[in-house]
Design a protein around this motif. Structure first.
Motif, short mmCIF file in Angstrom:
data_model
loop_
_atom_site.label_atom_id
_atom_site.label_comp_id
_atom_site.label_asym_id
_atom_site.label_seq_id
_atom_site.Cartn_x
_atom_site.Cartn_y
_atom_site.Cartn_z
N TYR A 110 0.82 -1.22 0.00
CA TYR A 110 0.00 0.00 0.00
C TYR A 110 0.85 1.27 0.00
CZ TYR A 110 -3.76 -3.19 1.16
OH TYR A 110 -4.67 -4.22 1.12
N GLY A 111 2.16 1.11 0.06
CA GLY A 111 3.04 2.28 0.06
C GLY A 111 2.97 3.08 1.35
N THR A 112 2.53 2.44 2.43
CA THR A 112 2.42 3.13 3.73
C THR A 112 3.62 2.83 4.59
OG1 THR A 112 1.13 1.24 4.54
CG2 THR A 112 -0.10 3.14 3.72
N ALA A 113 3.76 3.63 5.65
CA ALA A 113 4.87 3.43 6.59
C ALA A 113 4.42 2.71 7.85
CB ALA A 113 5.49 4.79 6.96
N ILE A 114 3.17 2.91 8.26
CA ILE A 114 2.65 2.31 9.50
C ILE A 114 1.31 1.67 9.19
CG2 ILE A 114 2.03 2.70 11.91
CD1 ILE A 114 3.62 5.33 11.80
N MET A 115 1.16 0.42 9.65
CA MET A 115 -0.10 -0.27 9.47
C MET A 115 -0.46 -0.95 10.79
SD MET A 115 -1.21 -3.26 6.77
CE MET A 115 -0.88 -2.23 5.35
N ALA A 116 -1.72 -0.75 11.22
CA ALA A 116 -2.19 -1.32 12.48
C ALA A 116 -3.45 -2.13 12.24
CB ALA A 116 -2.46 -0.21 13.49
#
Length: 715
Positions: free
Chosen positions: A600-606
């Protein structure tokens, strides 16, 4: 606070016993006297202890410097003063004095002088000089109003000359004092054995005649006077209570009284001496000075009494460490009449009290840090001193210096014991495991006194996984030294943030960090703290890229995965080698979410579990519903943007468009979803990825049983 073990308790008891035994032992008996000195000083300083001299049952007639400077006494030997002394004593008796005691001794008479005077000795010329004086002594003695003083000694006694002894029919009592090993008078003898019989001391005799009673030995073996059992810590002595530090006893100048006799002012003698015990003694700066328990507080040679005839000389009375001896006897008389002698604890009670306070301090020194133990000693000593001063106001002398010094010694010995023995294992544990175990785990080990062992417990935690993106390719372009410097800077910065938010770094795996929140230390807000830490780590990496020379030109980025849930935490491994770590599906999911960021090209996923447990603290963007590798159930995943209300306008705009596109996606409206995602795709990698997937499904629609779940094939 340190936990006390059985060995520590035994050590504290032994140390307290040793300290108490040392400071109450006979060689340090001087400390008992020092306690009286300090208590006298503190009572005078704190309470005041000022008493009206007019209420004193005893007064002093002082042969003082004024007397020596006043005619007819100036320049004449004291043996020639007897006639005037007799006249003054007669007026004092007529004034109503109960009894008069001599603290002065005339060992010879002018009638016995061998000094040549013409053709015969001076004594021959002065025959009959003392006749009137001796008659006065006989009359006063017959009325029970007079007691002469003497000094008893095995070598050379000092007694009134024989004619005086006969005149008073041997109404002579000893003036001897009781001196402690440090040459200080704190107690006075009550009686002396003369010809095998106990004879009261001067002060006891005067008090007995004033009270109309005789001293008796009570059933307990102590002397009693008029129903008052005189307390005696040292047998056959009275402990002096200088409640007024000498100022509570009026002092009349003999010169003034002699002038008053010449004046014929009988009313003055009645006002001054009616119902009083009178002591005749010297008050000089160089003769008969005594060190007493007032030596610390400094005492006074009485309080200047009202005068009868000439004006008072311009003298300033100053406190001195020594006082005229006559006031020692006056104090005994007042203590006996007012039942106010000091009661001292016996040796057993003093020892028990000293050991008890030493034991308290030893126990505190065993549980507290050295600094805290010293503060506790000061506090306990201050409280005990206040209690001791309060007791001394009521004439009860508690030991002061012995408990204070014994407890201080116990404090020092216990600190030494801890350093040499007790804390050696603790220091070893801390030093050995500080770099490998969580501080909380080490504290548990120290408190229990046990080494870590295999075992675990179920806890609700939040797992934190992070990994640098594309680090392998970057590492290939760096020297080993540069790589180590870069990693140390990065891992140190990230670890400080994690631990600063209550997290525990479980392990480092290359450039990856595995941490948990909620263990070992219990933390009800572990999910919220983990999200805070993730956002701060992301901000810190941007700062390192911009400002740290080791990061220049590398443009590092990382991925962070967060998941909350039940996990087994504890010492896990083999019987010979283990780590404090965590195991469960919660851990695996967090690891997968860290890797899912790249889709997803994100840095943080929760996970949705972390979002639920963190409350409404943060602004979130729902990314998708995914099924990670090795797990059958799908989970909804989110991206934290910022704290609630702190998200930027751009973030809010992207989040709204993304939510709209996601709703269209889940409704199978793929073309509309693609159009919506493409509006923010240029600035948002997650939107760009979703737009591409939506276009693919719009061109080739999925089967009817399709579900909006992204199945991730990789880690």
């Amino acid at each position: 606070m340190r936990r006390i073990g059985r060995r520590d308790i035994i050590a504290a008891i032994l140390i307290a016993l040793l300290a108490g035994a040392i400071f109450t032992s006979p060689p340090l008996q001087v400390l008992q006297g020092l306690s009286l000195d300090i208590l006298t000083a503190l009572r005078g300083k704190i309470i005041g202890d000022r008493r009206d001299p007019a209420t004193s049952p005893v007064v002093v007639v002082a042969i003082d410097g004024e007397t020596y400077d006043t005619p007819p006494f100036r320049g004449s030997p004291t043996q020639t003063w007897t006639r005037e002394i007799g006249r003054v004593l007669g007026s004092i008796t007529e004034g109503g004095a109960k009894v008069i005691g001599f603290d002065v001794i005339f060992p010879s008479s002018i009638e016995q002088s061998e000094i040549p005077f013409g053709d015969a000795p001076l004594g021959t010329r002065m025959k009959g000089f003392d006749r009137d004086y001796l008659i006065a002594l006989r009359q006063l003695s017959d009325g029970g109003k007079l007691v002469l003083g003497e000094i008893l000694s095995n070598d050379h006694s000092d007694r009134p000359y024989r004619a005086q002894q006969l005149a008073v029919k041997n109404n002579v009592r000893a003036l001897n004092v009781h001196t402690d090993p440090d040459d200080v008078i704190r107690r006075m003898p009550l009686s002396f054995s003369i010809d095998g019989k106990p004879v009261p001391a001067m002060a006891v005799e005067l008090a007995a005649r004033a009270l109309g009673a005789k001293p008796e030995i009570g059933p307990s073996g102590t002397m009693e006077l008029s129903g008052y059992a005189i307390p005696s810590a040292v047998p056959n002595t009275l402990t002096l209570n200088f409640r007024g530090r000498g100022r509570d006893v009026p002092a009349y100048s003999f010169a003034d009284l002699r002038a008053c006799v010449e004046k014929g002012d009988r009313d003055f003698f009645h006002r001054a001496f009616d119902g009083k015990v009178v002591l005749l003694g010297t008050i000089l700066n160089f003769e008969d000075r005594k060190l007493t328990s007032m030596r610390v507080s400094r005492g006074y040679d009485g309080s200047p009494a009202p005068r009868c005839a000439p004006p008072a000389p311009a003298l300033t009375q100053k406190a001195r460490s020594d006082v005229a001896g006559v006031f020692v006897h006056a104090t005994v008389v007042r203590n006996l009449i007012e039942h106010d002698a000091v009661t001292e604890l016996g040796f057993p009670a003093r020892t028990i009290l000293t050991i008890a306070l030493a034991a308290i301090i030893a126990c505190l020194a065993c549980t507290l840090a050295p600094g805290g133990a010293v503060i506790a000693w000061f506090a306990l000593t201050a409280v005990y001193t206040a209690v001791a001063v309060g007791a001394f106001v009521h004439a009860l002398a508690l030991p002061l210096t012995e408990p204070a010094l014994a407890s201080l010694a116990a404090l020092a010995m216990m600190i030494g014991y801890r350093f040499v023995l007790a804390d050696r294992d603790e220091r070893f544990l801390r030093k050995s495991f500080a770099l490998y175990l969580a501080p909380e785990v080490i504290e548990t080990m120290v408190a229990s006194g046990k080494m870590p062992a295999l075992g675990g417990e179920m806890r609700n935690v939040t797992m934190f996984f992070s990994d640098l993106s594309g680090f392998s390719s970057i590492a290939e372009t760096m020297t080993p030294g540069e790589l180590v410097t870069l990693m140390n800077e990065y891992l140190s910065a990230m670890t400080d943030i994690i631990e600063g938010h209550g997290g525990y770094v479980d392990k480092y795996i290359g450039d990856s960090i595995v941490a948990m929140f909620g263990a070992p230390a219990d933390d009800p807000a572990h999910a919220r703290n983990a999200v805070h830490a993730a956002l701060k780590c992301h901000e810190k990496l941007a700062d390192l890229n911009a400002n740290n020379p080791a990061f220049a030109g590398h443009g590092l980025s990382h991925r962070i995965g967060l998941n909350s849930g039940e996990a087994v935490v504890g010492n896990i491994g083999s019987r010979r080698r283990f780590n404090y770590t965590v195991m469960s599906d919660t851990v695996n999911v967090a690891s997968r979410l860290e890797g899912a960021n790249k889709y997803y090209g994100t840095a943080i996923m929760a996970s949705e579990a972390t979002v639920a447990q963190s409350g409404d603290t943060f602004a979130w963007r729902e990314l998708d519903a995914i099924r990670v590798m090795g797990r059958g159930e799908s989970i909804r995943v989110f991206e934290p943007l910022a704290e609630k209300g702190a998200e930027s306008v751009a973030q809010a705009k992207v989040t709204a468009a993304y939510a709209e596109g996601l709703a269209c996606w889940r409704a199978r409206e793929f073309t509309k979803a693609a159009d919506t995602f493409e509006r923010t795709a240029p600035s948002d990698p997650a939107s760009a990825s979703f737009a591409k997937r939506a276009r693919a499904l719009a061109a080739s629609p999925p089967p009817p049983d399709w579900t909006p779940v992204n199945i991730l094939e990789g880690k």
